[in-house]
Design a protein around this motif. Structure first.
Motif, PDB file in Angstrom:
ATOM      1  N   GLU A 191       0.731  -1.281   0.043  1.00 28.68           N
ATOM      2  CA  GLU A 191       0.149   0.155  -0.055  1.00 28.68           C
ATOM      3  C   GLU A 191       0.657   1.287   0.199  1.00 28.68           C
ATOM      4  O   GLU A 191       0.163   2.405  -0.096  1.00 28.68           O
ATOM      5  CB  GLU A 191      -0.799  -0.016   1.123  1.00 28.68           C
ATOM      6  CG  GLU A 191      -0.104   0.151   2.717  1.00 28.68           C
ATOM      7  CD  GLU A 191       0.273  -0.920   3.293  1.00 28.68           C
ATOM      8  OE1 GLU A 191       0.684  -1.038   4.581  1.00 28.68           O
ATOM      9  OE2 GLU A 191       0.322  -1.977   2.533  1.00 28.68           O
ATOM     10  N   CYS A 192       2.204   1.132   0.016  1.00 28.83           N
ATOM     11  CA  CYS A 192       2.964   2.381   0.261  1.00 28.83           C
ATOM     12  C   CYS A 192       3.271   3.091  -1.123  1.00 28.83           C
ATOM     13  O   CYS A 192       4.013   4.204  -1.121  1.00 28.83           O
ATOM     14  CB  CYS A 192       4.332   1.976   0.994  1.00 28.83           C
ATOM     15  SG  CYS A 192       3.780   1.199   2.870  1.00 28.83           S
ATOM     16  N   GLY A 193       3.239   2.501  -2.224  1.00 30.19           N
ATOM     17  CA  GLY A 193       3.174   2.998  -3.415  1.00 30.19           C
ATOM     18  C   GLY A 193       4.501   2.925  -3.808  1.00 30.19           C
ATOM     19  O   GLY A 193       5.712   2.485  -3.251  1.00 30.19           O
ATOM     20  N   VAL A 194       4.795   3.452  -5.051  1.00 31.86           N
ATOM     21  CA  VAL A 194       6.307   3.424  -5.641  1.00 31.86           C
ATOM     22  C   VAL A 194       7.172   4.187  -5.331  1.00 31.86           C
ATOM     23  O   VAL A 194       8.454   3.955  -5.302  1.00 31.86           O
ATOM     24  CB  VAL A 194       6.140   3.784  -7.233  1.00 31.86           C
ATOM     25  CG1 VAL A 194       5.281   2.567  -7.873  1.00 31.86           C
ATOM     26  CG2 VAL A 194       5.692   4.836  -7.679  1.00 31.86           C
ATOM     27  N   GLU A 195       7.057   5.235  -4.517  1.00 33.16           N
ATOM     28  CA  GLU A 195       7.941   6.218  -3.977  1.00 33.16           C
ATOM     29  C   GLU A 195       8.715   6.042  -2.757  1.00 33.16           C
ATOM     30  O   GLU A 195       9.604   6.342  -2.462  1.00 33.16           O
ATOM     31  CB  GLU A 195       7.075   7.557  -3.822  1.00 33.16           C
ATOM     32  CG  GLU A 195       6.183   7.876  -2.781  1.00 33.16           C
ATOM     33  CD  GLU A 195       4.852   7.421  -3.085  1.00 33.16           C
ATOM     34  OE1 GLU A 195       3.775   8.009  -2.445  1.00 33.16           O
ATOM     35  OE2 GLU A 195       4.498   6.742  -4.284  1.00 33.16           O
ATOM     36  N   PHE A 196       8.061   4.969  -1.990  1.00 34.93           N
ATOM     37  CA  PHE A 196       8.634   4.545  -0.839  1.00 34.93           C
ATOM     38  C   PHE A 196       8.938   3.198  -0.828  1.00 34.93           C
ATOM     39  O   PHE A 196       8.054   2.264  -0.793  1.00 34.93           O
ATOM     40  CB  PHE A 196       7.653   4.682   0.225  1.00 34.93           C
ATOM     41  CG  PHE A 196       7.547   6.415   0.553  1.00 34.93           C
ATOM     42  CD1 PHE A 196       8.589   7.064   1.127  1.00 34.93           C
ATOM     43  CD2 PHE A 196       6.271   6.833   0.621  1.00 34.93           C
ATOM     44  CE1 PHE A 196       8.509   8.421   1.560  1.00 34.93           C
ATOM     45  CE2 PHE A 196       6.175   8.240   0.731  1.00 34.93           C
ATOM     46  CZ  PHE A 196       7.172   8.898   1.405  1.00 34.93           C
ATOM     47  N   LEU A 197      10.214   2.842  -1.184  1.00 33.13           N
ATOM     48  CA  LEU A 197      10.710   1.143  -1.123  1.00 33.13           C
ATOM     49  C   LEU A 197      11.185   0.964   0.331  1.00 33.13           C
ATOM     50  O   LEU A 197      12.266   0.462   0.657  1.00 33.13           O
ATOM     51  CB  LEU A 197      11.628   0.975  -2.103  1.00 33.13           C
ATOM     52  CG  LEU A 197      11.225   1.070  -3.625  1.00 33.13           C
ATOM     53  CD1 LEU A 197      12.299   0.832  -4.426  1.00 33.13           C
ATOM     54  CD2 LEU A 197       9.977   0.438  -3.899  1.00 33.13           C
ATOM     55  N   LEU A 198      10.020   1.164   1.349  1.00 36.85           N
ATOM     56  CA  LEU A 198      10.366   0.770   2.803  1.00 36.85           C
ATOM     57  C   LEU A 198       8.994   0.497   3.199  1.00 36.85           C
ATOM     58  O   LEU A 198       8.147   1.060   2.550  1.00 36.85           O
ATOM     59  CB  LEU A 198      11.089   1.840   3.541  1.00 36.85           C
ATOM     60  CG  LEU A 198      10.396   3.064   4.361  1.00 36.85           C
ATOM     61  CD1 LEU A 198      11.279   3.562   5.301  1.00 36.85           C
ATOM     62  CD2 LEU A 198      10.268   4.177   3.051  1.00 36.85           C
ATOM     63  N   ASN A 199       8.991  -0.155   4.234  1.00 33.46           N
ATOM     64  CA  ASN A 199       7.391  -0.640   4.835  1.00 33.46           C
ATOM     65  C   ASN A 199       7.767  -0.991   6.235  1.00 33.46           C
ATOM     66  O   ASN A 199       8.839  -1.288   6.777  1.00 33.46           O
ATOM     67  CB  ASN A 199       6.902  -1.780   4.198  1.00 33.46           C
ATOM     68  CG  ASN A 199       5.392  -1.511   4.227  1.00 33.46           C
ATOM     69  OD1 ASN A 199       4.866  -0.950   5.189  1.00 33.46           O
ATOM     70  ND2 ASN A 199       4.679  -2.259   3.321  1.00 33.46           N
ATOM     71  N   VAL A 200       6.674  -0.940   7.207  1.00 34.97           N
ATOM     72  CA  VAL A 200       6.650  -1.428   8.538  1.00 34.97           C
ATOM     73  C   VAL A 200       5.506  -2.251   8.621  1.00 34.97           C
ATOM     74  O   VAL A 200       4.458  -1.997   8.408  1.00 34.97           O
ATOM     75  CB  VAL A 200       6.415  -0.020   9.508  1.00 34.97           C
ATOM     76  CG1 VAL A 200       6.423  -0.443  11.020  1.00 34.97           C
ATOM     77  CG2 VAL A 200       7.641   0.769   9.450  1.00 34.97           C
ATOM     78  N   LEU A 201       5.890  -3.463   9.079  1.00 33.41           N
ATOM     79  CA  LEU A 201       4.807  -4.437   9.289  1.00 33.41           C
ATOM     80  C   LEU A 201       4.906  -5.235  10.735  1.00 33.41           C
ATOM     81  O   LEU A 201       6.019  -5.056  11.344  1.00 33.41           O
ATOM     82  CB  LEU A 201       5.192  -5.801   8.265  1.00 33.41           C
ATOM     83  CG  LEU A 201       5.341  -5.217   6.926  1.00 33.41           C
ATOM     84  CD1 LEU A 201       6.050  -6.286   5.963  1.00 33.41           C
ATOM     85  CD2 LEU A 201       4.127  -4.762   6.012  1.00 33.41           C
ATOM     86  N   ASN A 202       3.837  -5.940  10.906  1.00 31.15           N
ATOM     87  CA  ASN A 202       3.800  -6.731  12.289  1.00 31.15           C
ATOM     88  C   ASN A 202       3.559  -7.969  11.913  1.00 31.15           C
ATOM     89  O   ASN A 202       3.422  -8.458  10.817  1.00 31.15           O
ATOM     90  CB  ASN A 202       2.598  -6.012  13.100  1.00 31.15           C
ATOM     91  CG  ASN A 202       1.298  -6.136  12.532  1.00 31.15           C
ATOM     92  OD1 ASN A 202       0.917  -7.077  11.775  1.00 31.15           O
ATOM     93  ND2 ASN A 202       0.428  -5.130  12.837  1.00 31.15           N
ATOM     94  N   GLU A 203       3.436  -8.810  13.103  1.00 26.04           N
ATOM     95  CA  GLU A 203       3.212 -10.109  12.804  1.00 26.04           C
ATOM     96  C   GLU A 203       1.992 -10.673  12.188  1.00 26.04           C
ATOM     97  O   GLU A 203       1.894 -11.701  11.715  1.00 26.04           O
ATOM     98  CB  GLU A 203       3.494 -10.880  14.425  1.00 26.04           C
ATOM     99  CG  GLU A 203       2.068 -10.802  15.295  1.00 26.04           C
ATOM    100  CD  GLU A 203       2.110  -9.352  15.977  1.00 26.04           C
ATOM    101  OE1 GLU A 203       0.973  -9.145  16.839  1.00 26.04           O
ATOM    102  OE2 GLU A 203       2.944  -8.675  15.867  1.00 26.04           O
ATOM    103  N   LYS A 204       0.887  -9.791  12.202  1.00 20.07           N
ATOM    104  CA  LYS A 204      -0.368 -10.031  11.440  1.00 20.07           C
ATOM    105  C   LYS A 204       0.051  -9.865   9.719  1.00 20.07           C
ATOM    106  O   LYS A 204      -0.840 -10.419   9.047  1.00 20.07           O
ATOM    107  CB  LYS A 204      -1.481  -9.374  11.871  1.00 20.07           C
ATOM    108  CG  LYS A 204      -1.700  -9.637  13.472  1.00 20.07           C
ATOM    109  CD  LYS A 204      -2.954  -8.554  13.964  1.00 20.07           C
ATOM    110  CE  LYS A 204      -3.196  -9.015  15.194  1.00 20.07           C
ATOM    111  NZ  LYS A 204      -4.135  -8.059  15.689  1.00 20.07           N
ATOM    112  N   GLU A 205       0.863  -9.198   9.510  1.00 16.84           N
ATOM    113  CA  GLU A 205       1.168  -8.750   8.028  1.00 16.84           C
ATOM    114  C   GLU A 205       2.009  -9.477   7.291  1.00 16.84           C
ATOM    115  O   GLU A 205       2.393  -9.455   6.029  1.00 16.84           O
ATOM    116  CB  GLU A 205       1.341  -7.157   7.928  1.00 16.84           C
ATOM    117  CG  GLU A 205       0.279  -6.396   8.407  1.00 16.84           C
ATOM    118  CD  GLU A 205       0.685  -4.908   8.497  1.00 16.84           C
ATOM    119  OE1 GLU A 205       0.264  -4.111   7.496  1.00 16.84           O
ATOM    120  OE2 GLU A 205       1.639  -4.503   9.451  1.00 16.84           O
ATOM    121  N   THR A 206       2.881 -10.248   8.083  1.00 19.01           N
ATOM    122  CA  THR A 206       4.109 -11.177   7.558  1.00 19.01           C
ATOM    123  C   THR A 206       4.385 -12.304   8.458  1.00 19.01           C
ATOM    124  O   THR A 206       3.930 -12.234   9.527  1.00 19.01           O
ATOM    125  CB  THR A 206       5.282 -10.254   7.192  1.00 19.01           C
ATOM    126  OG1 THR A 206       6.455 -11.156   6.922  1.00 19.01           O
ATOM    127  CG2 THR A 206       5.834  -9.799   8.839  1.00 19.01           C
TER     128      THR A 206
END
Length: 284
Positions: free
Chosen positions: A10-25
């Motif tokens: 959901e972060c789009g092409v401009e941000f090649l970083l993300n923050v995830l939790n145990e429910k998302e990965t």
């Protein structure tokens, strides 16, 4: 071996970083794999272990783990005792984001061969770090015109605070460098370790003398260029022994040893063990 690639989500092409939790990965599968991006995992709750390259890390509550891109790893976690937040990013994006092509090499916990890529935090620091990650996540999801500036400031503060903490924990130098030679040396080793195993070859690539390179490495990493190069070569050998089906003869050929006996002698000198003993010990 499976390679997991960065997913923009959901972060789009401009941000090649993300923050995830145990429910998302999912980190509970036990196969060995690697990823084309960096990870910093903040475990509020954890029980189990991580096999990272040749290191076996025991995981407990408040563990922070640093994983460099393409590091082979296997998770063995208790899914009933698991709560974490993970920061992921691609190297080129981060280097561009901070206008420094060597930025990841200046973070002592990445590409680390001498010290365990792990910190045990207290509750206060863990809450602080997770709070910063929550702010970054909010800016990623609800992006506004100034979100890039806010993310940049939050991210820089988080990464440098962790770097300072890691340096203090392991008694590593963390002063501002007079030049980038030591970091360039580490970058070039990642590219050419299978082809070049002499310090002079790297000094030539950089257009400096061996003495200048050694002085820079000593100032930044408190060791010699030769020692750093031998560490990186040993890591490559161990990685191939554990994670490939290549014979010792093939590995010697791949790494430009003139004959397998020279590789085995190098390995015994560096580790005090034979290759056979190392493999058996790791399997146990």
């Amino acid at each position: 071996m499976r390679t997991i690639k960065f997913h923009k989500g959901e972060c789009g092409v401009e941000f090649l970083l993300n923050v995830l939790n145990e429910k998302e990965t999912d980190y509970t599968h036990q196969d060995t794999y690697h990823k084309d991006f960096f990870e910093i995992l903040f475990f509020k709750k954890a029980k189990g272990r991580l096999i990272l390259g040749q290191e076996i890390l025991s995981l407990s509550d408040n563990s922070i783990i640093f994983i460099s891109a393409f590091q082979k790893h296997t998770w063995e976690l208790d899914p009933e005792h698991l709560e974490f937040t993970t920061l992921i990013f691609q190297e080129d994006f981060l280097n561009d984001f901070f206008s420094d092509k060597l930025f990841t090499y200046k973070l002592l916990y990445f590409y680390q061969l001498s010290y365990v890529p792990q910190i045990i935090a207290d509750d206060t620091h863990m809450s602080k770090f997770c709070g910063l990650l929550a702010e970054i996540k909010l800016e990623l999801i609800e992006s506004q015109a100034d979100s890039a500036h806010i993310i940049r400031s939050l991210l820089y503060y988080l990464l440098q605070t962790l770097n300072r903490k890691y340096a203090r924990l392991n008694k590593l130098p963390n002063q501002k460098a007079e030049n980038n030679f030591a970091y360039q040396f580490k970058e070039l080793m990642e590219q050419f370790i299978r082809e070049k195993q002499r310090v002079n070859e790297y000094a030539t690539l950089m257009g400096i003398s061996r003495i200048t390179l050694n002085q820079a490495v000593k100032a930044q990493f408190n060791t010699t260029a030769t020692h750093l190069l031998r560490q990186r070569l040993l890591f490559e050998i161990q990685d191939l022994l554990i994670h490939s089906d290549h014979s010792v003869n093939q590995i010697a050929f791949d790494l430009n040893f003139s004959e397998p006996n020279h590789l085995m002698r190098f390995f015994k000198t560096q580790t005090g063990k034979t290759i056979g003993a190392f493999i058996q010990e790791f399997k146990k």
